[in-house]
Design a protein around this motif. Sequence first.
Motif, PDB file in Angstrom:
ATOM      1  N   PHE A  10      32.946  24.522  65.569  1.00 30.34           N
ATOM      2  CA  PHE A  10      31.629  24.289  66.164  1.00 30.34           C
ATOM      3  C   PHE A  10      30.561  25.252  65.644  1.00 30.34           C
ATOM      4  O   PHE A  10      29.604  24.841  64.998  1.00 30.34           O
ATOM      5  CB  PHE A  10      31.721  24.394  67.685  1.00 30.34           C
ATOM      6  N   ASP A  11      30.749  26.553  65.897  1.00 30.61           N
ATOM      7  CA  ASP A  11      29.722  27.530  65.543  1.00 30.61           C
ATOM      8  C   ASP A  11      29.518  27.630  64.041  1.00 30.61           C
ATOM      9  O   ASP A  11      30.438  27.962  63.283  1.00 30.61           O
ATOM     10  CB  ASP A  11      30.084  28.911  66.085  1.00 30.61           C
ATOM     11  N   LEU A  12      28.294  27.337  63.599  1.00 28.98           N
ATOM     12  CA  LEU A  12      27.862  27.424  62.210  1.00 28.98           C
ATOM     13  C   LEU A  12      28.572  26.433  61.295  1.00 28.98           C
ATOM     14  O   LEU A  12      28.333  26.398  60.106  1.00 28.98           O
ATOM     15  CB  LEU A  12      27.992  28.851  61.675  1.00 28.98           C
ATOM     16  N   THR A  13      29.461  25.611  61.868  1.00 28.20           N
ATOM     17  CA  THR A  13      29.945  24.420  61.183  1.00 28.20           C
ATOM     18  C   THR A  13      29.097  23.244  61.647  1.00 28.20           C
ATOM     19  O   THR A  13      28.541  22.512  60.830  1.00 28.20           O
ATOM     20  CB  THR A  13      31.430  24.161  61.498  1.00 28.20           C
ATOM     21  N   CYS A  14      28.977  23.104  62.963  1.00 24.55           N
ATOM     22  CA  CYS A  14      28.106  22.073  63.542  1.00 24.55           C
ATOM     23  C   CYS A  14      26.713  22.612  63.860  1.00 24.55           C
ATOM     24  O   CYS A  14      25.739  21.854  63.843  1.00 24.55           O
ATOM     25  CB  CYS A  14      28.720  21.521  64.826  1.00 24.55           C
ATOM     26  N   THR A  15      26.620  23.884  64.178  1.00 19.51           N
ATOM     27  CA  THR A  15      25.359  24.426  64.684  1.00 19.51           C
ATOM     28  C   THR A  15      24.591  25.213  63.631  1.00 19.51           C
ATOM     29  O   THR A  15      25.150  25.659  62.624  1.00 19.51           O
ATOM     30  CB  THR A  15      25.600  25.362  65.880  1.00 19.51           C
ATOM     31  N   VAL A  16      23.314  25.396  63.901  1.00 21.31           N
ATOM     32  CA  VAL A  16      22.465  26.233  63.054  1.00 21.31           C
ATOM     33  C   VAL A  16      22.574  27.694  63.482  1.00 21.31           C
ATOM     34  O   VAL A  16      22.538  28.603  62.668  1.00 21.31           O
ATOM     35  CB  VAL A  16      20.995  25.756  63.136  1.00 21.31           C
ATOM     36  N   ASP A  42      22.104  19.211  60.040  1.00 27.11           N
ATOM     37  CA  ASP A  42      21.640  17.898  59.609  1.00 27.11           C
ATOM     38  C   ASP A  42      22.821  17.025  59.172  1.00 27.11           C
ATOM     39  O   ASP A  42      23.622  17.427  58.331  1.00 27.11           O
ATOM     40  CB  ASP A  42      20.655  18.073  58.440  1.00 27.11           C
ATOM     41  N   GLY A  43      22.915  15.856  59.757  1.00 28.14           N
ATOM     42  CA  GLY A  43      23.960  14.905  59.391  1.00 28.14           C
ATOM     43  C   GLY A  43      25.221  15.012  60.213  1.00 28.14           C
ATOM     44  O   GLY A  43      26.067  14.114  60.170  1.00 28.14           O
ATOM     45  N   CYS A  44      25.366  16.083  60.996  1.00 28.48           N
ATOM     46  CA  CYS A  44      26.584  16.285  61.782  1.00 28.48           C
ATOM     47  C   CYS A  44      26.756  15.195  62.836  1.00 28.48           C
ATOM     48  O   CYS A  44      27.800  14.540  62.914  1.00 28.48           O
ATOM     49  CB  CYS A  44      26.547  17.669  62.432  1.00 28.48           C
ATOM     50  N   THR A  45      25.737  14.999  63.671  1.00 29.65           N
ATOM     51  CA  THR A  45      25.866  14.006  64.741  1.00 29.65           C
ATOM     52  C   THR A  45      25.941  12.590  64.176  1.00 29.65           C
ATOM     53  O   THR A  45      26.647  11.739  64.735  1.00 29.65           O
ATOM     54  CB  THR A  45      24.703  14.103  65.741  1.00 29.65           C
ATOM     55  N   ASN A  46      25.242  12.330  63.077  1.00 26.93           N
ATOM     56  CA  ASN A  46      25.333  11.002  62.454  1.00 26.93           C
ATOM     57  C   ASN A  46      26.775  10.699  62.048  1.00 26.93           C
ATOM     58  O   ASN A  46      27.274   9.580  62.230  1.00 26.93           O
ATOM     59  CB  ASN A  46      24.433  10.916  61.222  1.00 26.93           C
ATOM     60  N   PHE A  47      27.424  11.714  61.491  1.00 28.82           N
ATOM     61  CA  PHE A  47      28.817  11.526  61.065  1.00 28.82           C
ATOM     62  C   PHE A  47      29.721  11.260  62.263  1.00 28.82           C
ATOM     63  O   PHE A  47      30.514  10.307  62.258  1.00 28.82           O
ATOM     64  CB  PHE A  47      29.294  12.759  60.302  1.00 28.82           C
ATOM     65  N   PHE A  48      29.617  12.089  63.294  1.00 31.30           N
ATOM     66  CA  PHE A  48      30.466  11.904  64.470  1.00 31.30           C
ATOM     67  C   PHE A  48      30.207  10.558  65.133  1.00 31.30           C
ATOM     68  O   PHE A  48      31.145   9.874  65.579  1.00 31.30           O
ATOM     69  CB  PHE A  48      30.253  13.036  65.470  1.00 31.30           C
ATOM     70  N   HIS A  49      28.932  10.149  65.206  1.00 31.69           N
ATOM     71  CA  HIS A  49      28.607   8.830  65.761  1.00 31.69           C
ATOM     72  C   HIS A  49      29.303   7.729  64.968  1.00 31.69           C
ATOM     73  O   HIS A  49      29.877   6.798  65.537  1.00 31.69           O
ATOM     74  CB  HIS A  49      27.094   8.602  65.730  1.00 31.69           C
ATOM     75  N   SER A  50      29.245   7.850  63.637  1.00 31.42           N
ATOM     76  CA  SER A  50      29.825   6.820  62.783  1.00 31.42           C
ATOM     77  C   SER A  50      31.337   6.737  62.937  1.00 31.42           C
ATOM     78  O   SER A  50      31.929   5.676  62.730  1.00 31.42           O
ATOM     79  CB  SER A  50      29.470   7.104  61.316  1.00 31.42           C
ATOM     80  N   ASP A  76      30.951  24.711  78.338  1.00 34.16           N
ATOM     81  CA  ASP A  76      29.848  23.925  78.894  1.00 34.16           C
ATOM     82  C   ASP A  76      28.686  23.813  77.906  1.00 34.16           C
ATOM     83  O   ASP A  76      27.986  22.798  77.871  1.00 34.16           O
ATOM     84  CB  ASP A  76      29.344  24.555  80.201  1.00 34.16           C
ATOM     85  N   LEU A  77      28.481  24.852  77.109  1.00 33.78           N
ATOM     86  CA  LEU A  77      27.412  24.826  76.104  1.00 33.78           C
ATOM     87  C   LEU A  77      27.679  23.744  75.065  1.00 33.78           C
ATOM     88  O   LEU A  77      26.791  22.968  74.704  1.00 33.78           O
ATOM     89  CB  LEU A  77      27.300  26.196  75.432  1.00 33.78           C
ATOM     90  N   ILE A  78      28.924  23.671  74.598  1.00 33.90           N
ATOM     91  CA  ILE A  78      29.286  22.678  73.579  1.00 33.90           C
ATOM     92  C   ILE A  78      29.170  21.263  74.137  1.00 33.90           C
ATOM     93  O   ILE A  78      28.601  20.372  73.493  1.00 33.90           O
ATOM     94  CB  ILE A  78      30.716  22.919  73.075  1.00 33.90           C
ATOM     95  N   ARG A  79      29.724  21.074  75.327  1.00 35.49           N
ATOM     96  CA  ARG A  79      29.698  19.724  75.905  1.00 35.49           C
ATOM     97  C   ARG A  79      28.274  19.242  76.144  1.00 35.49           C
ATOM     98  O   ARG A  79      27.971  18.063  75.962  1.00 35.49           O
ATOM     99  CB  ARG A  79      30.505  19.712  77.202  1.00 35.49           C
ATOM    100  N   SER A  80      27.404  20.148  76.544  1.00 33.57           N
ATOM    101  CA  SER A  80      25.998  19.769  76.743  1.00 33.57           C
ATOM    102  C   SER A  80      25.338  19.390  75.432  1.00 33.57           C
ATOM    103  O   SER A  80      24.544  18.447  75.369  1.00 33.57           O
ATOM    104  CB  SER A  80      25.234  20.929  77.391  1.00 33.57           C
ATOM    105  N   ALA A  81      25.673  20.131  74.370  1.00 34.65           N
ATOM    106  CA  ALA A  81      25.096  19.827  73.057  1.00 34.65           C
ATOM    107  C   ALA A  81      25.497  18.437  72.592  1.00 34.65           C
ATOM    108  O   ALA A  81      24.669  17.648  72.120  1.00 34.65           O
ATOM    109  CB  ALA A  81      25.531  20.877  72.037  1.00 34.65           C
ATOM    110  N   PHE A  82      26.771  18.097  72.729  1.00 37.69           N
ATOM    111  CA  PHE A  82      27.236  16.784  72.281  1.00 37.69           C
ATOM    112  C   PHE A  82      26.840  15.677  73.249  1.00 37.69           C
ATOM    113  O   PHE A  82      26.584  14.543  72.825  1.00 37.69           O
ATOM    114  CB  PHE A  82      28.748  16.802  72.076  1.00 37.69           C
ATOM    115  N   SER A  83      26.764  16.004  74.530  1.00 41.95           N
ATOM    116  CA  SER A  83      26.347  14.997  75.511  1.00 41.95           C
ATOM    117  C   SER A  83      24.914  14.567  75.253  1.00 41.95           C
ATOM    118  O   SER A  83      24.580  13.382  75.348  1.00 41.95           O
ATOM    119  CB  SER A  83      26.486  15.560  76.925  1.00 41.95           C
ATOM    120  N   SER A  84      24.050  15.530  74.909  1.00 44.45           N
ATOM    121  CA  SER A  84      22.653  15.193  74.630  1.00 44.45           C
ATOM    122  C   SER A  84      22.515  14.346  73.375  1.00 44.45           C
ATOM    123  O   SER A  84      21.519  13.665  73.175  1.00 44.45           O
ATOM    124  CB  SER A  84      21.818  16.472  74.492  1.00 44.45           C
ATOM    125  N   ALA A  85      23.532  14.406  72.507  1.00 40.84           N
ATOM    126  CA  ALA A  85      23.544  13.581  71.292  1.00 40.84           C
ATOM    127  C   ALA A  85      24.348  12.300  71.492  1.00 40.84           C
ATOM    128  O   ALA A  85      24.685  11.625  70.517  1.00 40.84           O
ATOM    129  CB  ALA A  85      24.124  14.386  70.133  1.00 40.84           C
TER     130      ALA A  85
END
Length: 611
Positions: free
Chosen positions: A317-323, A437-445, A466-475
């Motif tokens: 998650f950290d710095l793989t998915c996040t900025v 950029d492109g992380c959520t698009n990939f997971f959605h696909s 809870d921080l991670i789940r909120s990030a993905f829930s919002s996406a």
Amino acid sequence: MRMRWFLRSPIKSPLNLNLSPKRSFSLRALVPHWPSPASPRSLPRSSIPMAAIHNHSNSEAGLARRFWIKFTRQSIFAMYTPFAIALASGNLNIDSFHHYIAQDVHFLRAFAQAYELAEECADDDDAKLGICQLRKAVLEELKMHHSLVQEWGLDLTKEHNINSATVKYTDFLLATASGKIEGLKGPGKLATPFEKTKISAYTLGAMTPCMRLYAVLGKKFQELLDSNEGTHPYNKWIDNYSSDGFQATALQTEDLLDKLSVSLTGEELDVIEKLYSQAMKLEIEFFSAQPLFQPTVAPLTKEHKPVEDHLIIFSDFDLTCTVVDSSAILAEIAIVTAPKSDQNQPEDQIVRMSSSDLRNTWGFLSKQYTEEYEQCIENIMPSDRLDYFDYKELSVALEQLSKFENTANNRVIESGVLKGISIEDIKRAGERLILQDGCTNFFHSIVKNENLNANVHVLSYCWCVDLIRSAFSSADLNELDVHANEFTYEGSVSTGEIVKKMESPIDKVEAFRSILKNCNDDKKKLTVYIGDSVGDLLCLLEADVGIVIGSSSSLRRVGMQFGISFVPLYSGLVKKQKEYVEGTTSDWKGLSGVLYTVSSWAEVHAFILGC
């Protein structure tokens, strides 16, 4: 759950949390509306654009350069098409190349016609001359195609059906050059002499991405040529598009677009951007539409059968998915919401350190962690670089790192720096967290694709799930399975304690193995792990495909010392394509000692799923 933000340079991360009073660089500096420490503990939803990203684009760059940077992600999908990979490898079936050349001739003829129309509309002698030179370059390129036809004994006099992707692009280009442009006010056609002068700029906007894409592909393919393998069968094609002459023509096209756009309004520049984007999209469709008469290594899921296969994606998650590292976010929330030293705290709430004491404590933890981490890395390295991959020795070494991480996390808990953070602030921070950029698009696909039997598991050292789940829930990614540590709460406020579930490389790989063991089906499993740090190494190696995103120097240093090879994904695919013949498999197997590197999630997406 390493405090990794301490190990990142200020250039690599938007936050530098060496939080001494004089050197702190908090989210308030990045986000003007971030509340001051005196603000109420419950932060307003609109106040937490947590992972603000610095815009590093060069404002002085020309229009064409800015557009290319903006749409580079799309260009990657063209490079990763099976056709392009097979062409780069040299084993593209000759019938496929024949079909491509026949289609490309239609492209080039449309380019020549579009340049002719653009030249007629230009009202500047220099612009007319520049467009005329570009048209001549296209005619020369057509001659090159004819020489290729003769070299391979192809017969373009035979009837070749123009595929729909070719028609789409040529129709789009010629409509633009004729002044029939979507997005313009009025009837969508430029009629007056003054309006027609803008057609030249619009036409160049629809052609420039194609020129730059071919220039980039030519250079990339040239870099991958192996001098030990003899003559590449498509060497003449590669030589043409990697040549100084073609590179100069592509640059001339971009320079001309810049000059023709100088006098345009903001609205008109928006039209050019839309044309540029549409041209890139159509060019990708063109490459994707080329027929293949052979097996290919990409995309990875091309032969996936839901009733027989099971794709399992694992990601850090950290710095793989996040900025921004989640530890930095939690530290900033703690400091920003902490009381000042002169403020009285309610008796019925958890007693917290003041904001100034928190800064000092984080600064001390930061210094201690950084020094000890670097020393730990040095201690686990073999004295001499191994000339073979040794997974067992690496695992033993990383057990030392695991002990260090446990000790460091205990210090954080004992310090009390995480006390008093409200779960509401954590969730709001997650909702505003910007992912790569492109992380959520990939997971959605992956998770929304009904034709895939696939799951996504996120394995993270993050202190607060809870921080991670909120990030993905919002996406809109509630389907992702998240495995991380948890805060303990009194009511809705953290006690400063952490329920440790994943804090080391050993924890991660044990979770990885457990997930696979609990997949109670008899389907053929294919695993992919995407990570960026030393903590991901064991999982990266055990997965069938291990993909390293980013440029962690410590990851590479440790990996190479233990005999691990880091191969750019694209060059690795081209090499596999050279070896890939009908009747064989692409042979993706874990514990090979080879990890593949990428610069963006677009490469991950293009490799696994295609366009």
